[in-house]
Scaffold this motif. Structure first.
Motif, PDB file in Angstrom:
ATOM      1  N   PRO A  34       2.694  -5.156  10.256  1.00  0.00           N
ATOM      2  CA  PRO A  34       1.247  -5.308  10.429  1.00  0.00           C
ATOM      3  C   PRO A  34       0.531  -5.852   9.189  1.00  0.00           C
ATOM      4  O   PRO A  34       0.998  -5.655   8.065  1.00  0.00           O
ATOM      5  CB  PRO A  34       0.805  -3.860  10.679  1.00  0.00           C
ATOM      6  N   ARG A  35      -0.567  -6.497   9.422  1.00  0.00           N
ATOM      7  CA  ARG A  35      -1.485  -6.915   8.352  1.00  0.00           C
ATOM      8  C   ARG A  35      -2.896  -6.811   8.909  1.00  0.00           C
ATOM      9  O   ARG A  35      -3.097  -6.785  10.134  1.00  0.00           O
ATOM     10  CB  ARG A  35      -1.238  -8.368   7.927  1.00  0.00           C
ATOM     11  N   VAL A  36      -3.900  -6.801   8.020  1.00  0.00           N
ATOM     12  CA  VAL A  36      -5.307  -6.837   8.463  1.00  0.00           C
ATOM     13  C   VAL A  36      -5.971  -8.020   7.758  1.00  0.00           C
ATOM     14  O   VAL A  36      -5.831  -8.158   6.529  1.00  0.00           O
ATOM     15  CB  VAL A  36      -6.013  -5.503   8.117  1.00  0.00           C
ATOM     16  N   ILE A  89       4.318  -0.915  -0.154  1.00  0.00           N
ATOM     17  CA  ILE A  89       4.059  -1.692   1.074  1.00  0.00           C
ATOM     18  C   ILE A  89       2.578  -1.671   1.480  1.00  0.00           C
ATOM     19  O   ILE A  89       2.083  -2.616   2.073  1.00  0.00           O
ATOM     20  CB  ILE A  89       4.969  -1.203   2.232  1.00  0.00           C
ATOM     21  N   GLY A  90       1.877  -0.589   1.114  1.00  0.00           N
ATOM     22  CA  GLY A  90       0.472  -0.493   1.515  1.00  0.00           C
ATOM     23  C   GLY A  90      -0.477  -0.987   0.430  1.00  0.00           C
ATOM     24  O   GLY A  90      -1.623  -0.537   0.367  1.00  0.00           O
ATOM     25  N   THR A  91      -0.002  -1.877  -0.420  1.00  0.00           N
ATOM     26  CA  THR A  91      -0.869  -2.401  -1.492  1.00  0.00           C
ATOM     27  C   THR A  91      -0.900  -3.927  -1.441  1.00  0.00           C
ATOM     28  O   THR A  91      -0.020  -4.550  -0.853  1.00  0.00           O
ATOM     29  CB  THR A  91      -0.371  -1.972  -2.890  1.00  0.00           C
ATOM     30  N   ASP A  92      -1.917  -4.503  -2.061  1.00  0.00           N
ATOM     31  CA  ASP A  92      -2.067  -5.966  -2.147  1.00  0.00           C
ATOM     32  C   ASP A  92      -1.999  -6.388  -3.616  1.00  0.00           C
ATOM     33  O   ASP A  92      -2.211  -5.551  -4.502  1.00  0.00           O
ATOM     34  CB  ASP A  92      -3.460  -6.379  -1.616  1.00  0.00           C
ATOM     35  N   PRO A  93      -1.768  -7.678  -3.874  1.00  0.00           N
ATOM     36  CA  PRO A  93      -1.881  -8.154  -5.246  1.00  0.00           C
ATOM     37  C   PRO A  93      -3.319  -7.922  -5.757  1.00  0.00           C
ATOM     38  O   PRO A  93      -4.233  -7.976  -4.932  1.00  0.00           O
ATOM     39  CB  PRO A  93      -1.601  -9.659  -5.140  1.00  0.00           C
ATOM     40  N   PHE A 101      -1.095   0.007   7.139  1.00  0.00           N
ATOM     41  CA  PHE A 101      -0.149   1.070   7.462  1.00  0.00           C
ATOM     42  C   PHE A 101      -0.826   2.433   7.608  1.00  0.00           C
ATOM     43  O   PHE A 101      -0.158   3.458   7.653  1.00  0.00           O
ATOM     44  CB  PHE A 101       0.960   1.119   6.393  1.00  0.00           C
ATOM     45  N   ASP A 102      -2.156   2.427   7.692  1.00  0.00           N
ATOM     46  CA  ASP A 102      -2.899   3.694   7.738  1.00  0.00           C
ATOM     47  C   ASP A 102      -2.464   4.600   8.877  1.00  0.00           C
ATOM     48  O   ASP A 102      -2.413   5.816   8.744  1.00  0.00           O
ATOM     49  CB  ASP A 102      -4.413   3.433   7.879  1.00  0.00           C
TER      50      ASP A 102
END
Ligand code: HEM
Length: 404
Positions: free
Chosen positions: A282-284, A78-82, A66-67
């Motif tokens: 989106p995802r990367v 939303i802009g974080t991962d586990p 989401f940058d």
């Protein structure tokens, strides 16, 4: 492992005919394959591929995805991962549970009733401007204990920042960055004030209190509020626009809902499935990964098409049609760990508006000759305008008396 990507045609997302016909538009994307290239990104179109990616956050990461929104701070969650994301959701989920949201229902219903009462006497309105935009803003401000007079400022900041959520948008302009900063300053000031006086019962005060138990920092709360503005206003506006656009053109369905409110929740689910406001997420990729026989290299931006998955004929019978019957799970609120935090709130907002409106205005139609247009390309799929005409309640009573 195969890699046919180089042989596939590049999809131009902006050129998809979604404005003309969502069925045709999503089919055109599906025809390009379950995984298809679009500029520097790759799109996942099938329900199976989207399911797989959404449920694998360590491979399909949200951290850098989401940058380009130009947020001056991390968008929480939303802009974080586990494991960070898991910790945030454990903290936040209880605040947005169906039970907690139900406690707010009287407040939300009153706010809806006030807006609709003011519209009902006029005999006409433009649904998006008069109801679908102010209502979610009032709900946000009310939940967070912020002044309702700030509604217009909030909407202005949000509109400017959201211009850049279109999947094909590139870099935010200086104006967008200024508005992002203004929103950031506005929210920071309120958080500081709430630290000095935390006697309220609003959501912001409750979130701030978690810090004392090792919960959310001020920066986390700021990122979260910022995200609520980006994720929780236009989405509800768009869904309300689609709901009224459809009901205005389908008298039989409209009468069914007006006569039997218990059908409204099923209508909302199908409306969200067929015309969900969030077309892509989106995802990367964090490593090389194969999807549907296609190799996606590490660091690839992937757009999961929730909109396309929602009409996948391999998943849904008669996928383009809205069926008000048994509820079918859908992708409109996402899947996997990032599933919409505000889904119970959103559902409640939509249900309350549809109930309160139809109690007062059961009969209405689109203004003569008007065809609502779907806004595309856009980060949120919605209608440009829904001008409605109807009989004000006082005239309904007098024409009923005359008939007697
Ligand atoms: C009809 C209205 C709504 C729709 C269609 C919708 C849709 C979505 C979707 C598709 C996602 C997943 C994004 C992803 O996979 O990356 C999401 C996430 C999110 N939504 Fe909603 N949303 C709606 C309303 C709201 C509201 C009212 C709020 C405010 C509380 C909200 C807050 C959030 C948050 C905080 C997330 C991120 C969750 C996470 O990352 O764990 N949404 N939403």
């Amino acid at each position: 492992m195969t890699n046919e990507l180089s042989e596939r045609d590049d999809v131009d997302i902006d050129a998809l005919p979604l404005a003309q016909d969502r069925g045709v538009g999503w089919q055109a994307l599906r025809d390009a394959g379950a995984v298809c290239p679009a500029g520097e990104s790759f799109i996942l179109t099938s329900a199976d591929a989207v399911d797989e990616a959404a449920k694998a956050p360590t491979v399909f990461s949200s951290r850098r995805a989401f940058d380009r929104l130009g947020s001056p701070l991390a968008l929480i969650p939303i802009g974080t991962d586990p494991p960070d994301h898991t910790r945030y959701r454990r903290l936040l989920d209880p605040f947005f549970s169906p039970k907690r949201m139900a406690e707010r229902e009287p407040q939300l219903r009153q706010s809806a009733a006030e807006l609709i009462d003011a519209i009902a006497v006029r005999g006409q309105c433009e649904l998006i401007t008069d109801l679908a935009t102010p209502y979610p803003s009032d709900v946000f401000l009310g939940l967070f204990g912020l002044p309702l007079r700030d509604r217009d400022r909030l909407n202005q900041w949000k509109d400017s920042i959201l211009e850049f959520t279109s999947p094909s948008a590139t870099k935010p302009s200086p104006e967008v960055l200024t508005h992002a900063l203004e929103l950031f300053t506005y929210l920071s000031e309120h958080i500081t004030r709430r630290r000095q006086d935390n006697s309220g019962d609003d959501l912001l005060t409750r979130l701030i209190k978690t810090r004392d138990e090792g919960g959310l920092s001020d920066e986390d709360i700021l990122g979260l509020c910022f995200l609520f503005v980006l994720a929780g206003l236009d989405t509800v506006t768009a869904a309300l626009g689609f709901a009224f656009g459809r009901l205005a053109q389908d008298p039989s369905l409209r009468r069914q809902l007006a006569e039997d409110e218990s059908l409204i929740p099923a209508f909302i689910e199908e409306l969200l499935r067929t015309d969900g406001p969030v077309p892509f997420a989106p995802r990367v990729t964090t490593e090389d990964v194969e999807v549907d026989g296609i190799l996606l290299p590490k660091d690839t931006t992937v757009l999961m098409s929730y909109g396309c998955a929602n009409r996948d004929p391999d998943r849904y019978d008669d996928a383009d049609e809205l069926h008000v019957g048994e509820r079918v799970p859908h992708f409109a609120f996402g899947k996997g760990p990032h599933r919409c935090l505000g889904s119970h709130l959103a559902r409640m907002e939509l249900r309350i508006i549809l109930e309160e409106w139809h109690r007062r205005i059961p009969e209405y139609s689109l203004a003569d000759g008007f065809e609502p247009q779907v806004l595309w390309p856009s980060g949120t799929l919605g209608l440009d305008a829904v001008p409605l005409v109807f009989m004000p309640p006082s005239e309904m009573t007098s024409s009923a008396t005359q008939r007697r």
